[in-house]
Design a protein around this motif. Structure first.
Motif, PDB file in Angstrom:
ATOM      1  N   UNK A   1      -8.032  14.834   2.563  1.00 38.63           N
ATOM      2  CA  UNK A   1      -7.865  13.385   1.921  1.00 38.63           C
ATOM      3  C   UNK A   1      -8.647  12.538   2.698  1.00 38.63           C
TER       4      UNK A   1
ATOM      5  N   UNK B   1      -3.761  -5.933  -0.404  1.00 36.65           N
ATOM      6  CA  UNK B   1      -3.512  -5.002  -1.187  1.00 36.65           C
ATOM      7  C   UNK B   1      -3.396  -5.740  -2.699  1.00 36.65           C
TER       8      UNK B   1
ATOM      9  N   UNK C   1       4.259   5.961  -5.266  1.00 35.55           N
ATOM     10  CA  UNK C   1       4.213   6.351  -6.727  1.00 35.55           C
ATOM     11  C   UNK C   1       2.907   7.084  -7.098  1.00 35.55           C
ATOM     12  N   UNK C   2       1.914   6.793  -6.748  1.00 38.87           N
ATOM     13  CA  UNK C   2       0.572   7.458  -6.980  1.00 38.87           C
ATOM     14  C   UNK C   2       0.855   9.064  -6.670  1.00 38.87           C
ATOM     15  N   UNK C   3       1.559   9.464  -5.543  1.00 41.42           N
ATOM     16  CA  UNK C   3       1.674  10.869  -5.296  1.00 41.42           C
ATOM     17  C   UNK C   3       2.656  11.344  -5.776  1.00 41.42           C
TER      18      UNK C   3
ATOM     19  N   UNK D   1       5.207  10.089  -8.465  1.00 38.01           N
ATOM     20  CA  UNK D   1       5.528   9.376  -9.684  1.00 38.01           C
ATOM     21  C   UNK D   1       6.979   9.459 -10.090  1.00 38.01           C
TER      22      UNK D   1
ATOM     23  N   UNK E   1      -7.980   7.277  -9.480  1.00 40.25           N
ATOM     24  CA  UNK E   1      -7.294   7.197  -7.985  1.00 40.25           C
ATOM     25  C   UNK E   1      -8.359   8.395  -7.100  1.00 40.25           C
TER      26      UNK E   1
ATOM     27  N   UNK F   1       2.499   1.620  -3.316  1.00 38.78           N
ATOM     28  CA  UNK F   1       1.844   2.218  -4.416  1.00 38.78           C
ATOM     29  C   UNK F   1       1.439   3.788  -4.114  1.00 38.78           C
ATOM     30  N   UNK F   2       1.308   4.223  -2.895  1.00 41.75           N
ATOM     31  CA  UNK F   2       0.965   5.402  -2.431  1.00 41.75           C
ATOM     32  C   UNK F   2       1.975   6.255  -2.855  1.00 41.75           C
TER      33      UNK F   2
ATOM     34  N   UNK G   1      -6.362  -1.187  -1.653  1.00 47.14           N
ATOM     35  CA  UNK G   1      -6.453  -2.291  -0.552  1.00 47.14           C
ATOM     36  C   UNK G   1      -8.043  -2.348  -0.216  1.00 47.14           C
TER      37      UNK G   1
ATOM     38  N   UNK H   1       0.821  -1.358  -0.026  1.00 48.55           N
ATOM     39  CA  UNK H   1       0.001  -0.118  -0.156  1.00 48.55           C
ATOM     40  C   UNK H   1       0.974   1.332   0.157  1.00 48.55           C
ATOM     41  N   UNK H   2       1.892   1.339   0.808  1.00 46.97           N
ATOM     42  CA  UNK H   2       2.695   2.540   1.112  1.00 46.97           C
ATOM     43  C   UNK H   2       3.565   2.693  -0.286  1.00 46.97           C
TER      44      UNK H   2
ATOM     45  N   UNK I   1      -5.706  -0.724  -8.830  1.00 49.11           N
ATOM     46  CA  UNK I   1      -5.016  -1.196  -7.443  1.00 49.11           C
ATOM     47  C   UNK I   1      -5.559  -0.508  -6.399  1.00 49.11           C
TER      48      UNK I   1
ATOM     49  N   UNK J   1      -5.436  19.274   4.783  1.00 48.74           N
ATOM     50  CA  UNK J   1      -4.162  20.071   4.358  1.00 48.74           C
ATOM     51  C   UNK J   1      -4.118  21.652   4.268  1.00 48.74           C
TER      52      UNK J   1
ATOM     53  N   UNK K   1      -2.786   0.983 -13.360  1.00 41.55           N
ATOM     54  CA  UNK K   1      -1.675   0.728 -14.179  1.00 41.55           C
ATOM     55  C   UNK K   1      -1.976   0.089 -15.028  1.00 41.55           C
TER      56      UNK K   1
ATOM     57  N   UNK L   1       2.109  14.507   1.402  1.00 46.06           N
ATOM     58  CA  UNK L   1       2.156  14.300   0.277  1.00 46.06           C
ATOM     59  C   UNK L   1       2.445  15.442  -0.642  1.00 46.06           C
TER      60      UNK L   1
ATOM     61  N   UNK M   1      -6.356   2.991  -5.528  1.00 44.25           N
ATOM     62  CA  UNK M   1      -5.285   3.691  -5.307  1.00 44.25           C
ATOM     63  C   UNK M   1      -4.557   4.250  -6.755  1.00 44.25           C
ATOM     64  N   UNK M   2      -4.610   3.742  -7.489  1.00 46.45           N
ATOM     65  CA  UNK M   2      -4.142   3.900  -8.703  1.00 46.45           C
ATOM     66  C   UNK M   2      -4.425   2.970  -9.990  1.00 46.45           C
TER      67      UNK M   2
ATOM     68  N   UNK N   1       0.344  22.696   2.348  1.00 46.86           N
ATOM     69  CA  UNK N   1       1.152  21.538   2.205  1.00 46.86           C
ATOM     70  C   UNK N   1       1.349  20.611   3.438  1.00 46.86           C
TER      71      UNK N   1
END
Lengths: 268, 409
Positions: free
Chosen positions: B330, B279, A19-21, A23, B292, A16-17, B238, A13-14, B236, B395, B227, A165, B224-225, B398
């Motif tokens: 988020x 996951x 990479x998602x955030x 790249x 996402x 992928x997170x 969890x 999970x971490x 993908x 947030x 691919x 992030x 999450x994403x 940032x």
């Protein structure tokens, strides 16, 4: 779900997170058991097709089998391998005589050069909380400024599965997908998944490496553990700390923290 | 192997949190020899005795000042069972670190110095535990050795604390009189407190439960994403709750696309289903709008789609937040612009005093009963129903600056 599967799932999970955030990221691979386990998890996360490079910081004095293992698996797993060497410092002859200078030049600065060249926004590192008390305080997503400084007195909050992030251009984020694993977890997972690991970790003539890195600064420990099962048995009984064979941790009580705030982060 | 119970130790500064951790590690024989040596050495360097209390205080500033600044996690074992201790700092200034630690826990030990009684952070931490939904709580009534192990004192302070805790809906499972300094009623029963017949700290922890994988509840699969691998589009994420199987007919939110699951994707593994905690990836038909932040769920009783909802927000940043200020929320994997539209009540998280009704701001450590308005629709649940879709962070500039719990029914 069993314990190892839970650890695995959280790490994926971490990864992928991250990479998602971000790249534009990379992972650090020291060829040690932790970062090789992390590499295994990264392969799982992306179905064997890594979308980012793998960095090996080469100080020129790694224990020999590290190079063999690196090249064999970089090829087998089709990795985009970046080898980082601070050629200028190596030419000057900088070496382990002065340990702090050696780590700073050949590890920290070598890594800085790579980050600058590729403009990486985040780096995956295989550190764990149980390695050392300072690491027990790490976050999964941990910002560093352009000098690699870790502002450990004011770390970002990390709630549930929500991580830091957003960043400004000066920062990069260190991501720690293995933070919640123990040394024993790593070995039990290596066993379950049959992850290939350098034979340096297994006993030869009564000694084995418990933690690997540069030849001059890593000493093998007394051990008769010749394979993964025997290492697991040994760890269940031991009362000695994992990094006891490491020169740079011992020199003074706060060396690790000093090294870290200077940007030294990598388990070598 | 069973999973490890994760518990956080909270309470006011100097009520003995760090000493208790030292004791737990020492009395269960969990300390490496080198750790003890290192602590001794650091103590000598600083010219004073360093005790159990400083085992987790590894930052040099922490040892020099004798305080805990940041949360840390450590592991120990006893009789084959494994535990993760989350240490939390007791100073108000480090509240964000305390919350970071507590948000990872399944159970909590609230430390109270019987001599000093209920203090500012005792109340604040208890209130935060409640906000975070931590129901498994044990109160450790510490420093009994300093009050001659007096049953009377124990009962008096316990009753006062019970009264306060009831007012914020915290119901501890046990109140245990201990001496962390001497190691009494922690791992070993105390000879000095015969009046107490209940469990030790360790026995109390053993009676608590790991959070269950919620395979039986309805499916929540936040994306999450996406691919593109070998010509396949793999979604993908969890599985947060429930179960997902090949052939399932599901809905993606908030777009309300119908999809059908074609395959479950796990690396080098053939599988037709996956359940809570895993996951994974899936391929699906009708997946065009999925990206996402989408939430995939069953068609029966799916999460609600809202642009406005009520929540309790705790603010952790020294930079205050104003009503109407632009923020980013988020929630699970979704990121959306939002603002706090209304602050019905602004609350001091220690005294529980209401600082203002229909207020215009929240400052650090304050809690607000608020209405959040988002720029576009979001899939949500109330925290009590589905935690994973009922909690969020806010947030500002940032930085994660606030946490929230959705209270909308």
């Amino acid at each position: 779900m069993d314990h190892l599967s839970e650890l695995e799932s959280r790490s994926i999970y971490i990864i992928r997170e991250a990479y998602a955030q971000f790249r534009n990221i990379a992972m650090l691979w020291s060829i040690g058991k932790d970062s090789t386990t992390m590499l295994w998890l990264v392969r799982k996360a992306f179905y064997g097709k890594l979308p980012f490079p793998v960095i090996h910081i080469d100080t020129g004095c790694k224990i020999e089998d590290i190079y063999r293992f690196r090249d064999e698996y970089a090829k087998k797993w089709n990795l985009n391998l970046i080898v980082g060497r601070n050629e200028e410092a190596l030419k000057k002859g900088i070496g382990p005589k002065d340990k702090l200078e050696c780590c700073t030049e050949l590890k920290t600065n070598a890594l800085k050069q790579i980050i600058a060249k590729h403009d990486f926004r985040a780096l995956l590192l295989g550190i764990r909380r149980d390695e050392h008390g300072i690491r027990a305080k790490e976050r999964y997503f941990s910002p560093r400024n352009s000098d690699f400084k870790w502002n450990y007195q004011d770390q970002p909050p990390e709630l549930w599965d929500q991580y830091k992030s957003k960043q400004d251009d000066e920062q990069h984020i260190r991501v720690h997908p293995l933070l919640h694993w123990t040394e024993l977890d790593i070995w039990e997972y290596i066993k379950r998944e049959k992850i290939p690991i350098t034979p340096l970790y297994f006993s030869k003539n009564g000694k084995r490496y418990r933690s690997i890195g540069c030849a001059p600064c890593c000493n093998p420990v007394d051990s008769n553990a010749k394979n993964v099962d025997e290492v697991i048995d040994e760890l269940k009984k031991t009362k000695t700390a994992e990094r006891s064979g490491r020169a740079q941790d011992k020199e003074q009580a706060y060396m690790m923290q000093k090294l870290r705030s200077l940007g030294y982060m990598i388990l070598f | 192997m069973d999973k490890k119970l994760r518990f956080v130790i909270v309470g006011h500064i100097d009520h003995g949190k760090s000493t208790l951790i030292g004791r737990l590690l020492y009395d269960t024989n969990s300390l490496p020899e080198e750790a003890m040596e290192e602590i001794k050495k650091a103590g000598e360097m600083l010219g004073r005795k360093v005790e159990f209390a400083h085992i987790m205080d590894h930052l040099s500033e922490e040892r020099e000042k004798g305080i805990t600044i940041d949360t840390a996690q450590t592991f120990f074992k006893n009789k084959g069972k494994e535990y993760v201790i989350i240490d939390a700092p007791g100073h108000k200034e480090f509240l964000k670190n305390m919350i970071t630690g507590a948000s990872q826990a399944e159970a909590a030990i609230l430390m109270l110095d019987v001599n000093e009684g209920i203090m500012e952070q005792t109340k604040r931490h208890a209130y935060i535990l409640n906000l975070l939904g931590i129901k498994q709580v044990v109160v450790a009534m510490n420093k009994m050795d300093l009050v001659n192990y007096s049953e009377e004192k124990f009962k008096k302070v316990r009753d006062e604390l019970t009264k306060f805790l009831e007012s914020i809906n915290v119901k501890p499972t046990y109140f245990i009189p201990i001496s962390a300094f001497n190691g009494e009623n922690i791992v070993k029963k105390s000879e000095n407190m015969k009046f107490y017949g209940g469990p030790t700290i360790l026995e109390a922890l053993d009676s608590f439960h790991k959070k269950k994988d919620r395979e039986d509840s309805k499916l929540i699969f936040p994306v999450q994403d996406v691919y593109e691998i070998d010509g396949k589009r793999i979604i993908v994420g969890k599985v947060e709750c429930g179960k997902i199987s090949k052939g399932d007919s599901l809905v993606a939110l908030p777009s309300k696309h119908d999809i059908t699951v074609n395959t479950i994707e796990k690396f080098l593994e053939n599988s037709d289903s996956a359940s809570a905690g895993e996951s994974i990836g899936i391929t699906a038909s009708g997946d065009d709008g999925i990206k996402r932040g989408s939430v995939i769920s069953g068609k029966v009783n799916p999460p609600r789609i809202k642009r406005e909802f009520s929540a309790n927000v705790f603010w952790m940043s020294p930079k205050k937040v104003m009503k109407g200020e632009k923020l980013i929320m988020q929630i699970a994997t979704r990121e959306v612009n939002c603002e706090i539209e209304k602050i019905s009540r602004r609350i001091n998280s220690s005294t529980l005093e209401i600082i203002g009704s229909d207020a215009d701001r929240l400052e650090e450590t304050e809690v607000g009963e608020v209405v959040i308005k988002t720029e576009s629709p979001v899939a949500i649940e109330s925290f009590n129903d589905v935690e994973e879709l009922g909690r969020f962070v806010l947030i500002k500039n940032q930085d994660i600056s606030g946490g929230g719990i959705i209270t909308s029914k």
